[in-house]
Design a protein around this motif. Sequence first.
Motif, PDB file in Angstrom:
ATOM      1  N   LEU A  25       0.835  -1.210   0.000  1.00 50.82           N
ATOM      2  CA  LEU A  25       0.000   0.000   0.000  1.00 50.82           C
ATOM      3  C   LEU A  25       0.868   1.257   0.000  1.00 50.82           C
ATOM      4  CD1 LEU A  25      -2.810  -1.100   2.480  1.00 50.82           C
ATOM      5  CD2 LEU A  25      -3.005  -0.838  -0.004  1.00 50.82           C
ATOM      6  N   LEU A  26       1.976   1.238   0.727  1.00 53.46           N
ATOM      7  CA  LEU A  26       2.887   2.379   0.733  1.00 53.46           C
ATOM      8  C   LEU A  26       3.537   2.576  -0.638  1.00 53.46           C
ATOM      9  CD1 LEU A  26       4.558   1.984   4.232  1.00 53.46           C
ATOM     10  CD2 LEU A  26       3.007   3.802   3.506  1.00 53.46           C
ATOM     11  N   MET A  42      -6.860  10.489  -1.198  1.00 52.74           N
ATOM     12  CA  MET A  42      -6.893   9.100  -0.724  1.00 52.74           C
ATOM     13  C   MET A  42      -7.577   8.216  -1.765  1.00 52.74           C
ATOM     14  SD  MET A  42      -5.305   8.638   2.137  1.00 52.74           S
ATOM     15  CE  MET A  42      -5.940   7.388   3.242  1.00 52.74           C
ATOM     16  N   GLU A  43      -8.553   8.745  -2.487  1.00 49.88           N
ATOM     17  CA  GLU A  43      -9.228   7.975  -3.529  1.00 49.88           C
ATOM     18  C   GLU A  43      -8.248   7.615  -4.651  1.00 49.88           C
ATOM     19  OE1 GLU A  43     -13.042   8.379  -6.515  1.00 49.88           O
ATOM     20  OE2 GLU A  43     -13.023   9.476  -4.629  1.00 49.88           O
ATOM     21  N   GLN A  44      -7.407   8.559  -5.043  1.00 46.80           N
ATOM     22  CA  GLN A  44      -6.416   8.280  -6.085  1.00 46.80           C
ATOM     23  C   GLN A  44      -5.390   7.254  -5.608  1.00 46.80           C
ATOM     24  OE1 GLN A  44      -5.455  12.461  -6.513  1.00 46.80           O
ATOM     25  NE2 GLN A  44      -6.207  12.468  -8.635  1.00 46.80           N
ATOM     26  N   ILE A  45      -5.007   7.347  -4.350  1.00 47.10           N
ATOM     27  CA  ILE A  45      -4.070   6.366  -3.784  1.00 47.10           C
ATOM     28  C   ILE A  45      -4.722   4.986  -3.747  1.00 47.10           C
ATOM     29  CG2 ILE A  45      -2.809   5.680  -1.704  1.00 47.10           C
ATOM     30  CD1 ILE A  45      -2.417   8.728  -1.170  1.00 47.10           C
ATOM     31  N   ALA A  46      -5.981   4.925  -3.321  1.00 45.14           N
ATOM     32  CA  ALA A  46      -6.697   3.654  -3.272  1.00 45.14           C
ATOM     33  C   ALA A  46      -6.819   3.053  -4.670  1.00 45.14           C
ATOM     34  CB  ALA A  46      -8.072   3.850  -2.650  1.00 45.14           C
ATOM     35  N   GLY A  50      -5.455  -0.475  -5.992  1.00 41.13           N
ATOM     36  CA  GLY A  50      -6.473  -1.468  -6.328  1.00 41.13           C
ATOM     37  C   GLY A  50      -7.301  -1.885  -5.129  1.00 41.13           C
ATOM     38  N   VAL A  51      -7.485  -0.951  -4.185  1.00 42.33           N
ATOM     39  CA  VAL A  51      -8.268  -1.217  -2.978  1.00 42.33           C
ATOM     40  C   VAL A  51      -9.261  -0.074  -2.775  1.00 42.33           C
ATOM     41  CG1 VAL A  51      -6.382  -2.496  -1.873  1.00 42.33           C
ATOM     42  CG2 VAL A  51      -6.625  -0.052  -1.421  1.00 42.33           C
ATOM     43  N   SER A  52     -10.110  -0.213  -1.798  1.00 45.83           N
ATOM     44  CA  SER A  52     -11.048   0.855  -1.470  1.00 45.83           C
ATOM     45  C   SER A  52     -10.388   1.850  -0.512  1.00 45.83           C
ATOM     46  CB  SER A  52     -12.298   0.275  -0.805  1.00 45.83           C
ATOM     47  OG  SER A  52     -11.970  -0.241   0.472  1.00 45.83           O
ATOM     48  N   LEU A  56      -7.554   1.610   2.906  1.00 42.91           N
ATOM     49  CA  LEU A  56      -6.446   2.506   3.283  1.00 42.91           C
ATOM     50  C   LEU A  56      -6.644   3.015   4.706  1.00 42.91           C
ATOM     51  CD1 LEU A  56      -5.770   4.747   0.147  1.00 42.91           C
ATOM     52  CD2 LEU A  56      -4.353   2.914   1.070  1.00 42.91           C
ATOM     53  N   TYR A  57      -7.853   3.477   5.011  1.00 40.46           N
ATOM     54  CA  TYR A  57      -8.118   4.003   6.347  1.00 40.46           C
ATOM     55  C   TYR A  57      -7.959   2.917   7.407  1.00 40.46           C
ATOM     56  CZ  TYR A  57      -9.584   8.557   4.686  1.00 40.46           C
ATOM     57  OH  TYR A  57      -9.587   9.816   4.143  1.00 40.46           O
TER      58      TYR A  57
END
Length: 142
Positions: A25-26, A42-46, A50-52, A56-57
Amino acid sequence: MSKQRRKPGRPKGATRDPQERRSDLLAAAERAIRRYGPGVSMEQIADEAGVSKATLYDNFDGKHGLTDALLERYGARVLSTIAAGLDHPRTPHDVLRGGIEVFVAVIERELDLYRFVLAENGSRTMLDESAPAVTALLGRLL
């Protein structure tokens, strides 16, 4: 992969090692920062991971927790690069100059990542968190 039992409501199958998942994830967060810049959401990172966003939270306790983990990972890279460049005896002046040169070079190479961490944590927090590690490294070298 390990054979840990999943919590009720989780899909069947082997669970991933939490540290391995966190590292992935990092890495995805770093890719997203390089792609979208320091204002990445955070949406772009998710999406990159390939996760929601909920995943991430769940793994980082929000954007601040993600930023702290990136700072730790980024700081470890900086310190290991500095330590590698100081593998033979040097004068205190050489150690300080070399450390500053490496620090600046790493920032130049990863400018968006540096800006992301700085924007999310603020320069004071970053200095507070990195000072003990830098002090310990310099204490061993000087």
